[in-house]
Design a protein around this motif. Structure first.
Motif, PDB file in Angstrom:
ATOM      1  N   GLU A 144       9.387   1.080  -0.445  1.00  0.00           N
ATOM      2  CA  GLU A 144       9.389  -0.369  -0.890  1.00  0.00           C
ATOM      3  C   GLU A 144       9.136  -0.518  -2.155  1.00  0.00           C
ATOM      4  O   GLU A 144       8.548   0.438  -2.909  1.00  0.00           O
ATOM      5  CB  GLU A 144       8.124  -1.086  -0.111  1.00  0.00           C
ATOM      6  CG  GLU A 144       8.307  -1.200   1.484  1.00  0.00           C
ATOM      7  CD  GLU A 144       7.354  -1.740   2.211  1.00  0.00           C
ATOM      8  OE1 GLU A 144       6.437  -2.439   1.613  1.00  0.00           O
ATOM      9  OE2 GLU A 144       6.958  -1.392   3.287  1.00  0.00           O
ATOM     10  N   ILE A 195       3.899  -2.473  -5.930  1.00  0.00           N
ATOM     11  CA  ILE A 195       3.139  -3.579  -5.906  1.00  0.00           C
ATOM     12  C   ILE A 195       2.583  -3.529  -7.477  1.00  0.00           C
ATOM     13  O   ILE A 195       1.996  -2.559  -7.677  1.00  0.00           O
ATOM     14  CB  ILE A 195       1.956  -3.565  -5.054  1.00  0.00           C
ATOM     15  CG1 ILE A 195       2.420  -3.506  -3.623  1.00  0.00           C
ATOM     16  CG2 ILE A 195       1.055  -4.627  -5.141  1.00  0.00           C
ATOM     17  CD1 ILE A 195       1.840  -3.417  -2.551  1.00  0.00           C
ATOM     18  N   GLU A 204      -0.298  -9.861  -5.276  1.00  0.00           N
ATOM     19  CA  GLU A 204       0.607  -9.216  -4.258  1.00  0.00           C
ATOM     20  C   GLU A 204       0.065  -8.401  -3.576  1.00  0.00           C
ATOM     21  O   GLU A 204       0.391  -8.256  -2.374  1.00  0.00           O
ATOM     22  CB  GLU A 204       1.570  -8.551  -5.257  1.00  0.00           C
ATOM     23  CG  GLU A 204       2.803  -8.250  -4.229  1.00  0.00           C
ATOM     24  CD  GLU A 204       4.140  -7.457  -5.322  1.00  0.00           C
ATOM     25  OE1 GLU A 204       5.143  -7.388  -4.630  1.00  0.00           O
ATOM     26  OE2 GLU A 204       3.782  -7.619  -6.629  1.00  0.00           O
ATOM     27  N   ARG A 215      -1.777 -10.314  -0.937  1.00  0.00           N
ATOM     28  CA  ARG A 215      -0.801 -11.047   0.084  1.00  0.00           C
ATOM     29  C   ARG A 215      -0.403  -9.807   0.953  1.00  0.00           C
ATOM     30  O   ARG A 215      -0.166 -10.275   2.341  1.00  0.00           O
ATOM     31  CB  ARG A 215       0.484 -11.438  -0.529  1.00  0.00           C
ATOM     32  CG  ARG A 215       0.311 -12.931  -1.071  1.00  0.00           C
ATOM     33  CD  ARG A 215       1.549 -13.532  -1.455  1.00  0.00           C
ATOM     34  NE  ARG A 215       2.553 -12.689  -2.278  1.00  0.00           N
ATOM     35  CZ  ARG A 215       2.470 -12.647  -3.719  1.00  0.00           C
ATOM     36  NH1 ARG A 215       1.396 -13.258  -4.255  1.00  0.00           N
ATOM     37  NH2 ARG A 215       3.079 -11.775  -4.167  1.00  0.00           N
ATOM     38  N   LYS A 216      -0.114  -8.655   0.753  1.00  0.00           N
ATOM     39  CA  LYS A 216       0.477  -7.684   1.468  1.00  0.00           C
ATOM     40  C   LYS A 216      -0.617  -6.868   2.200  1.00  0.00           C
ATOM     41  O   LYS A 216      -0.363  -5.945   3.131  1.00  0.00           O
ATOM     42  CB  LYS A 216       1.269  -6.885   0.745  1.00  0.00           C
ATOM     43  CG  LYS A 216       2.677  -7.568   0.229  1.00  0.00           C
ATOM     44  CD  LYS A 216       3.438  -6.376  -0.422  1.00  0.00           C
ATOM     45  CE  LYS A 216       4.771  -7.211  -0.844  1.00  0.00           C
ATOM     46  NZ  LYS A 216       5.797  -6.165  -1.656  1.00  0.00           N
ATOM     47  N   SER A 217      -1.859  -7.135   1.940  1.00  0.00           N
ATOM     48  CA  SER A 217      -3.231  -6.319   2.673  1.00  0.00           C
ATOM     49  C   SER A 217      -2.869  -5.046   2.150  1.00  0.00           C
ATOM     50  O   SER A 217      -3.304  -4.060   3.068  1.00  0.00           O
ATOM     51  CB  SER A 217      -3.104  -6.735   3.972  1.00  0.00           C
ATOM     52  OG  SER A 217      -3.253  -8.152   4.321  1.00  0.00           O
ATOM     53  N   SER A 218      -2.724  -4.764   0.942  1.00  0.00           N
ATOM     54  CA  SER A 218      -2.268  -3.182   0.536  1.00  0.00           C
ATOM     55  C   SER A 218      -3.690  -2.894  -0.077  1.00  0.00           C
ATOM     56  O   SER A 218      -3.713  -3.133  -1.185  1.00  0.00           O
ATOM     57  CB  SER A 218      -1.314  -3.091  -0.221  1.00  0.00           C
ATOM     58  OG  SER A 218      -1.024  -1.823  -0.528  1.00  0.00           O
TER      59      SER A 218
END
Length: 79
Positions: A29, A32, A37, A40-43
């Motif tokens: 992907e 980040i 961000e 938002r992506k729970s990363s």
């Protein structure tokens, strides 16, 4: 991954220069780049316990008793 074993640094550097690294990026992907961000992506990643500071006192009580209040805040880091 490469492991280099040598008797002197010069030989280790020469061996490392000969290494060929091949990356397969077909299923990767996009990176980040911003905290927003990542949220938002729970990363997230776990911070090792030895790096986290020890909690001292009652945070909520201290903030409640503080003379100055932080009503809102935003932190941004450019890349």
């Amino acid at each position: 991954m490469q492991w280099t074993v040598a008797n002197i640094q010069k030989h280790a550097d020469m061996a490392a220069d000969l290494a060929v690294v091949d990356y397969n990026i077909e299923n990767m992907e996009p990176p980040i780049l911003y905290v927003e961000e990542a949220i938002r992506k729970s990363s997230f990643f776990e911070v090792p316990s030895f790096i986290q500071p020890k909690q001292v006192g009652d945070f909520s009580k201290g903030m409640g008793e503080a003379n100055h209040k932080i009503l809102s805040a935003e932190a941004c880091r450019g890349s």
